[in-house]
Enzyme design. Sequence first.
Site, short mmCIF file in Angstrom:
data_model
loop_
_atom_site.label_atom_id
_atom_site.label_comp_id
_atom_site.label_asym_id
_atom_site.label_seq_id
_atom_site.Cartn_x
_atom_site.Cartn_y
_atom_site.Cartn_z
N ARG A 171 -15.24 -1.76 -3.18
CA ARG A 171 -15.05 -3.10 -2.43
C ARG A 171 -15.53 -2.67 -1.44
O ARG A 171 -14.83 -2.62 -0.82
CB ARG A 171 -13.16 -3.57 -3.09
CG ARG A 171 -13.34 -4.81 -2.42
CD ARG A 171 -11.41 -4.39 -2.97
NE ARG A 171 -10.90 -4.02 -2.49
CZ ARG A 171 -9.38 -4.34 -2.28
NH1 ARG A 171 -8.78 -5.05 -3.52
NH2 ARG A 171 -8.26 -4.00 -1.67
N ARG A 203 3.49 -10.86 -2.75
CA ARG A 203 3.72 -9.64 -3.14
C ARG A 203 4.17 -8.73 -2.45
O ARG A 203 5.31 -8.17 -3.11
CB ARG A 203 1.91 -9.31 -2.62
CG ARG A 203 1.49 -8.91 -1.95
CD ARG A 203 0.02 -8.38 -2.42
NE ARG A 203 -0.68 -7.46 -2.57
CZ ARG A 203 -1.99 -6.57 -3.10
NH1 ARG A 203 -2.14 -8.26 -2.55
NH2 ARG A 203 -2.24 -5.79 -2.88
N CYS A 248 -8.75 -4.80 -11.52
CA CYS A 248 -8.22 -3.40 -10.50
C CYS A 248 -7.38 -3.43 -10.15
O CYS A 248 -6.23 -2.82 -9.24
CB CYS A 248 -9.41 -2.87 -10.39
SG CYS A 248 -9.53 -4.41 -9.15
N GLU A 308 -9.78 -12.73 -7.90
CA GLU A 308 -7.53 -12.78 -7.33
C GLU A 308 -6.92 -13.76 -6.39
O GLU A 308 -6.46 -14.08 -6.36
CB GLU A 308 -7.96 -11.34 -6.65
CG GLU A 308 -8.71 -11.78 -5.89
CD GLU A 308 -8.70 -10.15 -4.40
OE1 GLU A 308 -7.77 -9.56 -5.02
OE2 GLU A 308 -9.54 -10.36 -3.56
N ARG A 325 -10.49 1.43 -2.53
CA ARG A 325 -10.27 0.72 -1.55
C ARG A 325 -11.48 0.81 -0.06
O ARG A 325 -10.34 1.85 0.85
CB ARG A 325 -8.37 0.47 -1.18
CG ARG A 325 -7.88 -0.15 -2.74
CD ARG A 325 -6.32 -0.36 -2.13
NE ARG A 325 -6.73 -1.13 -2.81
CZ ARG A 325 -5.71 -1.00 -3.97
NH1 ARG A 325 -5.86 -0.05 -5.04
NH2 ARG A 325 -4.68 -1.83 -5.39
N ASN A 366 -3.14 -8.61 -8.76
CA ASN A 366 -1.82 -8.17 -7.51
C ASN A 366 -1.70 -9.52 -6.58
O ASN A 366 -0.86 -9.65 -6.17
CB ASN A 366 -2.21 -7.06 -6.09
CG ASN A 366 -2.58 -5.65 -7.26
OD1 ASN A 366 -1.71 -5.71 -8.75
ND2 ASN A 366 -2.98 -5.04 -6.45
N ASP A 367 -3.24 -10.10 -6.11
CA ASP A 367 -3.60 -11.25 -5.10
C ASP A 367 -3.15 -12.27 -6.12
O ASP A 367 -2.83 -13.23 -6.05
CB ASP A 367 -4.53 -11.49 -4.46
CG ASP A 367 -4.05 -10.34 -3.26
OD1 ASP A 367 -2.97 -10.63 -2.57
OD2 ASP A 367 -5.46 -9.51 -3.20
N HIS A 416 0.78 -1.01 -0.20
CA HIS A 416 0.08 0.28 0.06
C HIS A 416 0.85 1.59 -0.22
O HIS A 416 0.27 2.15 -1.08
CB HIS A 416 -1.30 -0.24 1.02
CG HIS A 416 -2.16 -1.39 0.46
ND1 HIS A 416 -2.29 -2.36 1.05
CD2 HIS A 416 -3.00 -0.49 -0.17
CE1 HIS A 416 -2.83 -3.13 0.77
NE2 HIS A 416 -3.62 -2.19 -0.21
#
Length: 568
Positions: free
Chosen positions: A329, A462, A499, A428, A293, A451-452, A186
């Site tokens: 989300r 990650r 996304c 994801e 988010r 990302n996931d 983040h």
Amino acid sequence: MYKGIAASRGIGIGSICVIVEHELKYEAVKVADTEAEKKRFLDAVEVFKAETSAMAEDIRKRIGPKEAEILEGHLVMISDPTMAGEMGKMIDAGQCAESAVEAVCDMFIGMFSKMDDDMMRQRASDISDIKVSLLKLLLGIKDIDISKVEPGTVLVAKDLTPSMTSQINKDNVVGIITEVGGKTSHSAILARALEIPAVLSVPDVTTLVKDKDTAVVDGTEGIIYINPEGDVLSKYIIKREDFIRKQSELKSFLGKPTVTADGTELELFCNIGTPKDAKKAMECDGEGVGLFRSEFLFMDSNHLPTEDEQFSAYKEAAVTMQGKTVIIRTLDIGGDKDIPYLNMKKEENPFLGYRAVRYCLGNRDTYMLQLRAIVRASAFGKVKIMVPLVTCVDEIRAVKEMVAEIKKDFDANGIEYDKSIEVGCMIETPSASLIADILAKEADFFSIGTNDLTQYTMSVDRGNADVAYLYSTFQPSVLRSIKNIIECGRKAGIPVGMCGEAAADPLMIPLLISFGLTEFSVNPVLVLTARCIISKWSKQEADELAAKVMALDTEKEIAALLKQEAKE
Ligand code: PEP
Ligand code: MG
């Protein structure tokens, strides 16, 4: 030259400021002169009060009265005779001020954190803040005020927490270097939002550099130089100018639709973390919000946000976007995101644990509040609900049942909402990808969280620099997974977006066009770059490239081919 992870594009050249993390270490000695020790303690309390009320005043002016309340609460607590009184008694009994502060605070933290009431539990984290501040004062530890660093500063830190990042003044900070954190951590996402070049995961960097060293931060390539030779510096000054010029050329894409070279219109949305970011999404010409988010609302608060507080945040985003899509989300915590007042259990494998929708379905009351707030906000724009980390169809069904219950209640009580509010799911996890055909029957839309998806498909953390060499969306397994998800969505007739950070990767974009992705959701600052790249590819060219890519065996070959065929 040192290498790290390219986390936020651009070139930053400046003078280093190292953010040192101090250990709050002291020796718990018995004191003989208890009067002098008590004075030392009371002096620290007075300084704490003066600094806290000055900070509260500053926050009240700069941000707002609600935000200042946390600090004002600290002032009330420390002024309460019970807490300071207990500390004083321990000092009278011969304890040093540090151990008295620590013992009394820990006692209250233990007491409050066991309570059922959220407000009371929140007190535990307030007291923990007070403890740290008092100990720092007693130990003579001074933190750097990140918001006041000199212009032209390159920040160097072990890690950059979201709260540190939020203090950054973009006019003064020209680069960020950290020892930990990955491309999708983040802090990386926030650095990109601030458009500050950042290189993360540079091993031992905090010990390699010192204050006032000159640093070159190449956030595009993931390279840094410390006190570089003149020729390297001149090369990077030119590179920086070049980057700035290209960014300004992109302005010609402002106000234009997002279309491929052969005229297919696609949607180009933005990823945001707060309702204020929606403004940024509009300024950057985003066509909607593909990922809000929502956990940032929870992380930025010292208590569980109430239904009304959440509602006003979601409504603000919906109103700011003026009728454009806003995909919210639902709470995605766990994994690398902790929220102290929720007192979540420490887990051996947090990324495989009680995360996101799993936590939400297990904490129905908390989830109900959020879903109600989102459904209420749907009366003010085109709001959609998105469920993170789905692994089986039961989860999306359970969320839909809760939404149906809320709608019934709202109908009975005359509360307005969008009757056709959609519920989609993030794809994801490998499981969701493998059952994308089943999920497509339940979900109104998909959004691929690369990302996931990359992390779970490749079994690589990650944020772990040691295995970062495996963390790539160009891995054949990840590409096959993405292709399959898009195909399943298309067959079922539901829209498929992306996304994850890969949606903005210029090398990835032609493949996504070929696979049939219709919505790209990117960091607002990357909207124009993505629109420019999309405009360069026709479906046929993208298909030809994708066919060659999907026939290759290794990530290296794929990355090399994509680089070779890239359109600048
Ligand atoms: C993702 O996993 O791709 C995603 C967009 O979600 P986050 O990065 O917040 O986990
Ligand atoms: Mg995710």
